[in-house]
Design a protein around this motif. Structure first.
Motif, PDB file in Angstrom:
ATOM      1  N   THR A 177       2.029  -6.298 -11.387  1.00 43.03           N
ATOM      2  CA  THR A 177       1.457  -6.245 -10.301  1.00 43.03           C
ATOM      3  C   THR A 177       0.720  -7.920  -9.951  1.00 43.03           C
ATOM      4  O   THR A 177       0.552  -8.461 -11.234  1.00 43.03           O
ATOM      5  CB  THR A 177       0.124  -5.402 -10.284  1.00 43.03           C
ATOM      6  OG1 THR A 177      -0.622  -5.747 -11.084  1.00 43.03           O
ATOM      7  CG2 THR A 177       0.726  -4.038 -10.274  1.00 43.03           C
ATOM      8  N   TYR A 212      -2.406  -9.778  -7.025  1.00 50.64           N
ATOM      9  CA  TYR A 212      -3.105  -9.664  -5.693  1.00 50.64           C
ATOM     10  C   TYR A 212      -3.576 -10.799  -5.353  1.00 50.64           C
ATOM     11  O   TYR A 212      -4.171 -10.660  -4.134  1.00 50.64           O
ATOM     12  CB  TYR A 212      -4.354  -8.907  -5.966  1.00 50.64           C
ATOM     13  CG  TYR A 212      -4.129  -7.621  -7.010  1.00 50.64           C
ATOM     14  CD1 TYR A 212      -3.346  -6.275  -6.712  1.00 50.64           C
ATOM     15  CD2 TYR A 212      -4.504  -7.606  -8.489  1.00 50.64           C
ATOM     16  CE1 TYR A 212      -3.113  -5.376  -7.441  1.00 50.64           C
ATOM     17  CE2 TYR A 212      -4.102  -6.606  -9.277  1.00 50.64           C
ATOM     18  CZ  TYR A 212      -3.379  -5.505  -8.902  1.00 50.64           C
ATOM     19  OH  TYR A 212      -3.181  -4.329  -9.693  1.00 50.64           O
ATOM     20  N   LEU A 243       4.598  -6.439  -7.472  1.00 46.13           N
ATOM     21  CA  LEU A 243       3.863  -5.399  -6.582  1.00 46.13           C
ATOM     22  C   LEU A 243       2.535  -5.763  -6.615  1.00 46.13           C
ATOM     23  O   LEU A 243       1.678  -5.834  -7.369  1.00 46.13           O
ATOM     24  CB  LEU A 243       3.926  -3.899  -7.483  1.00 46.13           C
ATOM     25  CG  LEU A 243       3.283  -2.739  -6.943  1.00 46.13           C
ATOM     26  CD1 LEU A 243       3.888  -2.450  -5.796  1.00 46.13           C
ATOM     27  CD2 LEU A 243       3.025  -1.667  -7.911  1.00 46.13           C
ATOM     28  N   GLY A 275       0.018  -3.778  -5.629  1.00 40.39           N
ATOM     29  CA  GLY A 275      -0.278  -2.590  -5.737  1.00 40.39           C
ATOM     30  C   GLY A 275      -1.623  -2.296  -5.184  1.00 40.39           C
ATOM     31  O   GLY A 275      -2.674  -3.070  -5.105  1.00 40.39           O
ATOM     32  N   ASP A 276      -1.755  -0.926  -4.776  1.00 38.47           N
ATOM     33  CA  ASP A 276      -3.162  -0.493  -4.375  1.00 38.47           C
ATOM     34  C   ASP A 276      -4.349  -0.338  -5.516  1.00 38.47           C
ATOM     35  O   ASP A 276      -5.224   0.080  -5.072  1.00 38.47           O
ATOM     36  CB  ASP A 276      -3.059   0.882  -3.411  1.00 38.47           C
ATOM     37  CG  ASP A 276      -2.461   1.978  -4.325  1.00 38.47           C
ATOM     38  OD1 ASP A 276      -2.047   1.796  -5.470  1.00 38.47           O
ATOM     39  OD2 ASP A 276      -2.317   2.835  -3.570  1.00 38.47           O
ATOM     40  N   SER A 277      -3.673  -0.573  -6.818  1.00 37.42           N
ATOM     41  CA  SER A 277      -4.499  -0.816  -7.973  1.00 37.42           C
ATOM     42  C   SER A 277      -5.417  -2.045  -7.623  1.00 37.42           C
ATOM     43  O   SER A 277      -6.701  -2.227  -8.469  1.00 37.42           O
ATOM     44  CB  SER A 277      -3.975  -0.868  -9.319  1.00 37.42           C
ATOM     45  OG  SER A 277      -2.731  -2.082  -8.816  1.00 37.42           O
ATOM     46  N   ASP A 332       2.076  -1.970  -1.760  1.00 32.56           N
ATOM     47  CA  ASP A 332       2.064  -0.523  -1.546  1.00 32.56           C
ATOM     48  C   ASP A 332       1.313  -0.364  -0.204  1.00 32.56           C
ATOM     49  O   ASP A 332       0.447  -0.895   0.397  1.00 32.56           O
ATOM     50  CB  ASP A 332       0.592  -0.053  -2.497  1.00 32.56           C
ATOM     51  CG  ASP A 332       1.401   0.322  -3.767  1.00 32.56           C
ATOM     52  OD1 ASP A 332       2.336   0.930  -3.658  1.00 32.56           O
ATOM     53  OD2 ASP A 332       0.542   0.380  -4.865  1.00 32.56           O
ATOM     54  N   LYS A 376       6.174   0.063  -0.768  1.00 34.06           N
ATOM     55  CA  LYS A 376       6.248   1.311  -1.828  1.00 34.06           C
ATOM     56  C   LYS A 376       5.282   2.325  -1.239  1.00 34.06           C
ATOM     57  O   LYS A 376       4.260   2.129  -0.692  1.00 34.06           O
ATOM     58  CB  LYS A 376       5.966   0.834  -3.066  1.00 34.06           C
ATOM     59  CG  LYS A 376       5.687   1.937  -4.055  1.00 34.06           C
ATOM     60  CD  LYS A 376       5.407   1.690  -5.607  1.00 34.06           C
ATOM     61  CE  LYS A 376       4.324   1.472  -6.214  1.00 34.06           C
ATOM     62  NZ  LYS A 376       3.410   2.458  -5.969  1.00 34.06           N
ATOM     63  N   HIS A 382       7.513   6.301  -5.369  1.00 29.23           N
ATOM     64  CA  HIS A 382       6.637   6.611  -6.539  1.00 29.23           C
ATOM     65  C   HIS A 382       6.449   7.888  -6.710  1.00 29.23           C
ATOM     66  O   HIS A 382       5.707   8.712  -6.013  1.00 29.23           O
ATOM     67  CB  HIS A 382       5.586   5.795  -6.082  1.00 29.23           C
ATOM     68  CG  HIS A 382       4.549   5.626  -7.254  1.00 29.23           C
ATOM     69  ND1 HIS A 382       3.345   4.516  -7.368  1.00 29.23           N
ATOM     70  CD2 HIS A 382       4.110   6.282  -8.322  1.00 29.23           C
ATOM     71  CE1 HIS A 382       2.928   4.845  -8.478  1.00 29.23           C
ATOM     72  NE2 HIS A 382       2.924   5.948  -9.161  1.00 29.23           N
ATOM     73  N   VAL A 399       9.434   4.188  -8.778  1.00 34.42           N
ATOM     74  CA  VAL A 399       8.571   4.078  -9.593  1.00 34.42           C
ATOM     75  C   VAL A 399       8.382   5.504 -10.440  1.00 34.42           C
ATOM     76  O   VAL A 399       7.979   6.308  -9.524  1.00 34.42           O
ATOM     77  CB  VAL A 399       7.187   3.363  -9.351  1.00 34.42           C
ATOM     78  CG1 VAL A 399       6.180   3.664 -10.524  1.00 34.42           C
ATOM     79  CG2 VAL A 399       7.495   1.793  -9.050  1.00 34.42           C
ATOM     80  N   GLU A 439       5.597   7.265 -12.756  1.00 36.91           N
ATOM     81  CA  GLU A 439       4.356   6.952 -13.604  1.00 36.91           C
ATOM     82  C   GLU A 439       3.909   8.167 -14.410  1.00 36.91           C
ATOM     83  O   GLU A 439       3.737   9.140 -14.016  1.00 36.91           O
ATOM     84  CB  GLU A 439       3.101   6.605 -12.638  1.00 36.91           C
ATOM     85  CG  GLU A 439       1.998   6.101 -13.282  1.00 36.91           C
ATOM     86  CD  GLU A 439       0.857   5.378 -12.225  1.00 36.91           C
ATOM     87  OE1 GLU A 439       1.173   5.004 -11.212  1.00 36.91           O
ATOM     88  OE2 GLU A 439      -0.184   5.256 -12.700  1.00 36.91           O
ATOM     89  N   ILE A 449       6.201   3.226 -15.937  1.00 39.29           N
ATOM     90  CA  ILE A 449       4.938   2.850 -16.205  1.00 39.29           C
ATOM     91  C   ILE A 449       4.412   4.068 -17.101  1.00 39.29           C
ATOM     92  O   ILE A 449       4.049   5.073 -16.405  1.00 39.29           O
ATOM     93  CB  ILE A 449       3.904   2.306 -15.094  1.00 39.29           C
ATOM     94  CG1 ILE A 449       2.634   2.198 -15.606  1.00 39.29           C
ATOM     95  CG2 ILE A 449       3.697   3.205 -13.758  1.00 39.29           C
ATOM     96  CD1 ILE A 449       1.539   1.286 -15.333  1.00 39.29           C
ATOM     97  N   VAL A 489       0.099  -3.203 -14.804  1.00 40.54           N
ATOM     98  CA  VAL A 489      -0.816  -3.963 -13.984  1.00 40.54           C
ATOM     99  C   VAL A 489      -1.283  -5.136 -14.688  1.00 40.54           C
ATOM    100  O   VAL A 489      -1.476  -4.909 -15.863  1.00 40.54           O
ATOM    101  CB  VAL A 489      -2.184  -2.956 -13.784  1.00 40.54           C
ATOM    102  CG1 VAL A 489      -3.255  -3.640 -13.300  1.00 40.54           C
ATOM    103  CG2 VAL A 489      -1.820  -1.684 -12.830  1.00 40.54           C
TER     104      VAL A 489
HETATM  105  O1  KIV Z   1      -1.024   0.405  -7.433  1.00 38.74           O
HETATM  106  C1  KIV Z   1      -0.251  -0.078  -8.605  1.00 38.74           C
HETATM  107  O2  KIV Z   1      -0.572  -1.056  -9.411  1.00 38.74           O
HETATM  108  C2  KIV Z   1       0.997   0.839  -9.019  1.00 38.74           C
HETATM  109  C3  KIV Z   1       1.391   0.732 -10.187  1.00 38.74           C
HETATM  110  C4  KIV Z   1       0.669   1.578 -11.418  1.00 38.74           C
HETATM  111  C5  KIV Z   1       2.987   1.085 -10.343  1.00 38.74           C
HETATM  112  O3  KIV Z   1       1.507   1.540  -8.030  1.00 38.74           O
END
Ligand code: KIV
Length: 271
Positions: A29, A31, A48, A50-52, A90, A120, A144, A187, A189, A210, A222
């Motif tokens: 990931t 950002y 990615l 990611g929405d993380s 995401d 995603k 996912h 993906v 998880e 993951i 991440v």
């Molecule tokens: O948002 C994210 O970081 C994810 C990963 C854990 C695959 O979807």
């Protein structure tokens, strides 16, 4: 010679070729502009957004609060830094579930406003229509399955998914549904390694894990977890390559000491 070392720009077709030739796919990931530029320069295959980001950038407990506008902000910062990796973004919670027209609009906004290469989304058969509609606009979609953090209030916990036969069977069916709907990759998880390996063997598209073992076609982590910026998260699947929490804290403490003691700046560090 690996596909990875020959290719100037990673596309969904390159990922497919990697699976075909048995070369594992690396994904992390990112950002923001600075870290995305470093991992792209290091040769990561897929980035990615990611929405993380909701957890690691904004400090929320779950991924649910992050908005489409915020995802686009992060994605456009990443895209500005990336020269080679495929950038996947995401679709955030509430921007695609249950309404395929809204899913298409959300995906179009991400692609148009950030310049990313793919989106995603989480889920199986219940998001099939959204996937198909997004694909009508030519936007590549990554699926996912397994632990899908946007459904955390349905699951109630972040434990390993699909340990029971019924859930495992449903997950395999969902993987086939995502492939048939046109996803270019999936993906998986936090599911048993043996189940993930079966999915990877059964579908032709790349499966990136993951916490899903080594029998899949690639791995994702991440970035903040693998760099050890977050020192409170220690799941079994996480390998930490640095301990940046301690390094940044020590560097900050040293800086404070140097400022207080008037050691910084010295005569060479001024004009
Ligand atoms: O948002 C994210 O970081 C994810 C990963 C854990 C695959 O979807």
């Amino acid at each position: 010679m690996s596909v990875h070392s020959e290719v100037k720009k990673i596309t969904t077709h390159v990922l497919q070729e990697m699976k075909r030739s048995g070369e594992k796919i690396s994904m992390l990931t990112a950002y923001d502009f600075s870290l995305a530029g470093i991992i792209d320069d290091a040769g990561i295959d897929v980035i990615l957004v990611g929405d993380s980001a909701s957890n690691v950038m904004a400090g929320h407990e779950t991924t649910l609060p992050i908005t489409l506008d915020q995802m686009i902000y992060h994605a456009s910062s990443v895209v500005r830094a990336v020269k080679r990796a495929l950038v996947v973004v995401d679709l955030p919670f509430g921007s695609y579930q249950g309404n395929s027209k809204e899913a298409l609009q959300s995906a179009i906004r991400i692609m148009k406003e950030s310049g990313a290469h793919a989106v995603k989304l989480e889920g199986g058969r219940e998001v099939k229509e959204s996937i198909e509609r997004i694909l009508t606009a030519g936007v590549p979609v990554m699926g996912h399955l397994g632990l899908t953090p946007q459904s955390i209030y349905k699951f109630g916990t972040y434990v390993v998914r699909a340990r029971e036969e019924e859930e495992a069977k449903r997950l395999i069916e969902d993987a086939h549904i995502l492939e048939a709907a046109g996803c270019f990759a999936i993906v998986l998880e936090k599911i048993p390694a043996a189940l993930a390996a079966i999915v990877s063997q059964e579908v032709k598209i790349p499966v990136i894990g993951i916490g899903a073992g080594n029998g899949v076609d690639g791995q994702v982590l991440v970035l903040h977890d693998m760099l050890g910026i977050n020192n409170e998260f220690h799941p079994r699947f996480l390998r930490r390559y640095l301990n940046l929490y301690d390094d940044i804290k020590a560097a900050t403490a040293k800086y404070i000491t140097d400022v207080k003691s008037r050691d910084f700046p010295n005569s060479k560090e001024q004009y």
